[in-house]
Design a protein around this motif. Structure first.
Motif, PDB file in Angstrom:
ATOM      1  N   TYR A 115       0.841  -1.189   0.000  1.00  0.00           N
ATOM      2  CA  TYR A 115       0.000   0.000   0.000  1.00  0.00           C
ATOM      3  C   TYR A 115       0.877   1.239   0.000  1.00  0.00           C
ATOM      4  CZ  TYR A 115      -3.156   3.659   1.443  1.00  0.00           C
ATOM      5  OH  TYR A 115      -3.866   4.825   1.485  1.00  0.00           O
ATOM      6  N   THR A 116       0.507   2.189  -0.836  1.00  0.00           N
ATOM      7  CA  THR A 116       1.164   3.490  -0.877  1.00  0.00           C
ATOM      8  C   THR A 116       0.087   4.551  -0.914  1.00  0.00           C
ATOM      9  OG1 THR A 116       2.963   2.555  -2.185  1.00  0.00           O
ATOM     10  CG2 THR A 116       2.792   4.930  -2.156  1.00  0.00           C
ATOM     11  N   GLY A 117       0.244   5.586  -0.102  1.00  0.00           N
ATOM     12  CA  GLY A 117      -0.751   6.650  -0.126  1.00  0.00           C
ATOM     13  C   GLY A 117      -0.416   7.796   0.811  1.00  0.00           C
ATOM     14  N   TYR A 118      -1.199   8.854   0.690  1.00  0.00           N
ATOM     15  CA  TYR A 118      -1.047  10.022   1.551  1.00  0.00           C
ATOM     16  C   TYR A 118      -2.160  10.010   2.582  1.00  0.00           C
ATOM     17  CZ  TYR A 118       2.382  12.112  -1.558  1.00  0.00           C
ATOM     18  OH  TYR A 118       3.508  12.365  -2.287  1.00  0.00           O
ATOM     19  N   ASP A 119      -1.928   9.364   3.688  1.00  0.00           N
ATOM     20  CA  ASP A 119      -2.919   9.373   4.754  1.00  0.00           C
ATOM     21  C   ASP A 119      -2.307   8.840   6.036  1.00  0.00           C
ATOM     22  OD1 ASP A 119      -2.855   6.619   4.412  1.00  0.00           O
ATOM     23  OD2 ASP A 119      -4.721   6.553   3.306  1.00  0.00           O
ATOM     24  N   GLN A 120      -3.117   8.627   7.006  1.00  0.00           N
ATOM     25  CA  GLN A 120      -2.664   8.171   8.318  1.00  0.00           C
ATOM     26  C   GLN A 120      -2.781   6.656   8.463  1.00  0.00           C
ATOM     27  OE1 GLN A 120      -1.230  10.148  10.456  1.00  0.00           O
ATOM     28  NE2 GLN A 120      -1.551  11.960   9.220  1.00  0.00           N
ATOM     29  N   THR A 121      -2.672   5.918   7.374  1.00  0.00           N
ATOM     30  CA  THR A 121      -2.811   4.470   7.417  1.00  0.00           C
ATOM     31  C   THR A 121      -1.743   3.874   8.330  1.00  0.00           C
ATOM     32  OG1 THR A 121      -3.697   4.410   5.205  1.00  0.00           O
ATOM     33  CG2 THR A 121      -2.799   2.367   6.041  1.00  0.00           C
ATOM     34  N   LYS A 122      -2.171   2.941   9.147  1.00  0.00           N
ATOM     35  CA  LYS A 122      -1.251   2.225  10.024  1.00  0.00           C
ATOM     36  C   LYS A 122      -1.374   0.731   9.755  1.00  0.00           C
ATOM     37  CE  LYS A 122      -4.384   1.548  13.911  1.00  0.00           C
ATOM     38  NZ  LYS A 122      -4.545   0.124  13.727  1.00  0.00           N
ATOM     39  N   ARG A 123      -0.401  -0.003  10.218  1.00  0.00           N
ATOM     40  CA  ARG A 123      -0.432  -1.463  10.081  1.00  0.00           C
ATOM     41  C   ARG A 123      -1.543  -1.984  10.985  1.00  0.00           C
ATOM     42  NH1 ARG A 123       1.122  -4.933   6.466  1.00  0.00           N
ATOM     43  NH2 ARG A 123       3.284  -4.333   6.441  1.00  0.00           N
ATOM     44  N   THR A 124      -2.427  -2.783  10.428  1.00  0.00           N
ATOM     45  CA  THR A 124      -3.519  -3.358  11.203  1.00  0.00           C
ATOM     46  C   THR A 124      -3.012  -4.529  12.034  1.00  0.00           C
ATOM     47  OG1 THR A 124      -4.072  -4.720   9.294  1.00  0.00           O
ATOM     48  CG2 THR A 124      -5.345  -2.683   9.593  1.00  0.00           C
ATOM     49  N   THR A 125      -3.764  -4.891  13.037  1.00  0.00           N
ATOM     50  CA  THR A 125      -3.425  -6.060  13.841  1.00  0.00           C
ATOM     51  C   THR A 125      -3.992  -7.307  13.163  1.00  0.00           C
ATOM     52  OG1 THR A 125      -5.455  -5.995  15.143  1.00  0.00           O
ATOM     53  CG2 THR A 125      -3.582  -4.692  15.969  1.00  0.00           C
ATOM     54  N   LYS A 126      -3.553  -8.452  13.612  1.00  0.00           N
ATOM     55  CA  LYS A 126      -4.064  -9.721  13.087  1.00  0.00           C
ATOM     56  C   LYS A 126      -5.573  -9.807  13.325  1.00  0.00           C
ATOM     57  CE  LYS A 126      -3.229 -14.703  13.507  1.00  0.00           C
ATOM     58  NZ  LYS A 126      -2.400 -15.745  14.160  1.00  0.00           N
ATOM     59  N   GLU A 127      -6.014  -9.397  14.499  1.00  0.00           N
ATOM     60  CA  GLU A 127      -7.435  -9.449  14.836  1.00  0.00           C
ATOM     61  C   GLU A 127      -8.254  -8.536  13.916  1.00  0.00           C
ATOM     62  OE1 GLU A 127      -4.917  -9.127  17.026  1.00  0.00           O
ATOM     63  OE2 GLU A 127      -5.065 -11.093  17.992  1.00  0.00           O
ATOM     64  N   GLU A 128      -7.728  -7.340  13.641  1.00  0.00           N
ATOM     65  CA  GLU A 128      -8.420  -6.421  12.731  1.00  0.00           C
ATOM     66  C   GLU A 128      -8.506  -7.006  11.326  1.00  0.00           C
ATOM     67  OE1 GLU A 128      -7.305  -2.070  14.665  1.00  0.00           O
ATOM     68  OE2 GLU A 128      -5.825  -3.077  13.396  1.00  0.00           O
ATOM     69  N   ASP A 129      -7.422  -7.638  10.889  1.00  0.00           N
ATOM     70  CA  ASP A 129      -7.415  -8.249   9.554  1.00  0.00           C
ATOM     71  C   ASP A 129      -8.443  -9.372   9.450  1.00  0.00           C
ATOM     72  OD1 ASP A 129      -5.539  -6.520   8.556  1.00  0.00           O
ATOM     73  OD2 ASP A 129      -3.866  -7.940   8.664  1.00  0.00           O
ATOM     74  N   PHE A 130      -8.622 -10.141  10.511  1.00  0.00           N
ATOM     75  CA  PHE A 130      -9.615 -11.212  10.484  1.00  0.00           C
ATOM     76  C   PHE A 130     -11.029 -10.654  10.351  1.00  0.00           C
ATOM     77  CE2 PHE A 130      -6.509 -14.368  11.166  1.00  0.00           C
ATOM     78  CZ  PHE A 130      -7.109 -15.600  10.958  1.00  0.00           C
ATOM     79  N   LEU A 131     -11.241  -9.435  10.822  1.00  0.00           N
ATOM     80  CA  LEU A 131     -12.550  -8.791  10.657  1.00  0.00           C
ATOM     81  C   LEU A 131     -12.689  -8.150   9.272  1.00  0.00           C
ATOM     82  CD1 LEU A 131     -12.853  -7.065  14.155  1.00  0.00           C
ATOM     83  CD2 LEU A 131     -14.071  -9.106  13.349  1.00  0.00           C
ATOM     84  N   LEU A 132     -11.584  -7.659   8.722  1.00  0.00           N
ATOM     85  CA  LEU A 132     -11.605  -6.931   7.445  1.00  0.00           C
ATOM     86  C   LEU A 132     -11.625  -7.834   6.207  1.00  0.00           C
ATOM     87  CD1 LEU A 132      -8.947  -4.167   8.198  1.00  0.00           C
ATOM     88  CD2 LEU A 132     -11.390  -3.815   7.849  1.00  0.00           C
ATOM     89  N   HIS A 133     -10.957  -8.966   6.291  1.00  0.00           N
ATOM     90  CA  HIS A 133     -10.768  -9.810   5.108  1.00  0.00           C
ATOM     91  C   HIS A 133     -11.601 -11.089   5.215  1.00  0.00           C
ATOM     92  CE1 HIS A 133      -7.460  -7.327   3.656  1.00  0.00           C
ATOM     93  NE2 HIS A 133      -6.981  -7.335   4.885  1.00  0.00           N
TER      94      HIS A 133
END
Length: 129
Positions: free
Chosen positions: A26-44
Motif C-alpha cells: 500500500y502506498t498513499g497520503y494518509d494516516q494508514t497504520k499497520r492493522t493487527t491480526k485481529e483487525e485483519d480477520f474482521l476486514l478480510h
C-alpha cells in the motif's frame, strides 16, 4: 499529510505453509497504520474461514522481494523456517528467494577465490624451496 508505504502481509497456514492471504503493498497520503491480526480477520473475508490461532503471518517491508513476487509462479511460507519460498520453474518446486540464492553464490565465489589465492601462495612457497 504524510506519505505512507506499507509492505505486504502474508497470512499462511501454520501447519503446512499454504498461502491464505497476501494483502499486497500500500502506498498513499494518509494516516494508514499497520492493522493487527485481529483487525485483519474482521476486514478480510478470506481469513474469516479459518481459526485465528491456526493462521500465522509475516510482515514484509515495502518493496521486499518485489522482483520475486512478479516473476514467480507461486509462493508459500516454509512452516519450519517461517521464511517465504518461491516457485520459479514449477508451481510446486519451492526455493529460497533469488536474492538470497545470489548472495549465497557470491559468498561461495569469494570463498573459492580466497582458496585459490591461498593455494597460489602455498605453491609459490614450494617453488622457492
Amino acid at each position: 499529510m504524510s506519505f505512507t508505504q506499507l509492505g505486504r502481509r502474508i497470512y499462511y497456514s501454520g501447519s503446512n505453509g499454504t498461502l491464505v492471504l497476501d494483502t499486497g503493498e500500500y502506498t498513499g497520503y494518509d494516516q494508514t497504520k499497520r492493522t493487527t491480526k485481529e483487525e485483519d480477520f474482521l476486514l478480510h473475508p478470506e481469513l474469516s474461514k479459518y481459526v485465528i490461532n491456526e493462521i500465522e503471518h509475516i510482515d514484509l517491508s515495502f518493496g521486499e522481494f518485489r522482483e520475486e513476487f512478479t516473476t514467480c509462479l507461486s509462493f508459500r511460507v516454509n512452516p519450519q523456517t517461517k521464511k517465504i519460498e518461491f516457485a520459479y520453474q514449477k508451481p510446486d518446486l519451492f526455493e529460497k528467494p533469488m536474492i538470497e540464492q545470489l548472495k549465497e553464490l557470491k559468498d561461495e565465489r569469494e570463498q573459492d577465490q580466497q582458496r585459490i589465492l591461498d593455494l597460489e601462495l602455498m605453491l609459490a612457497k614450494v617453488k622457492k624451496l
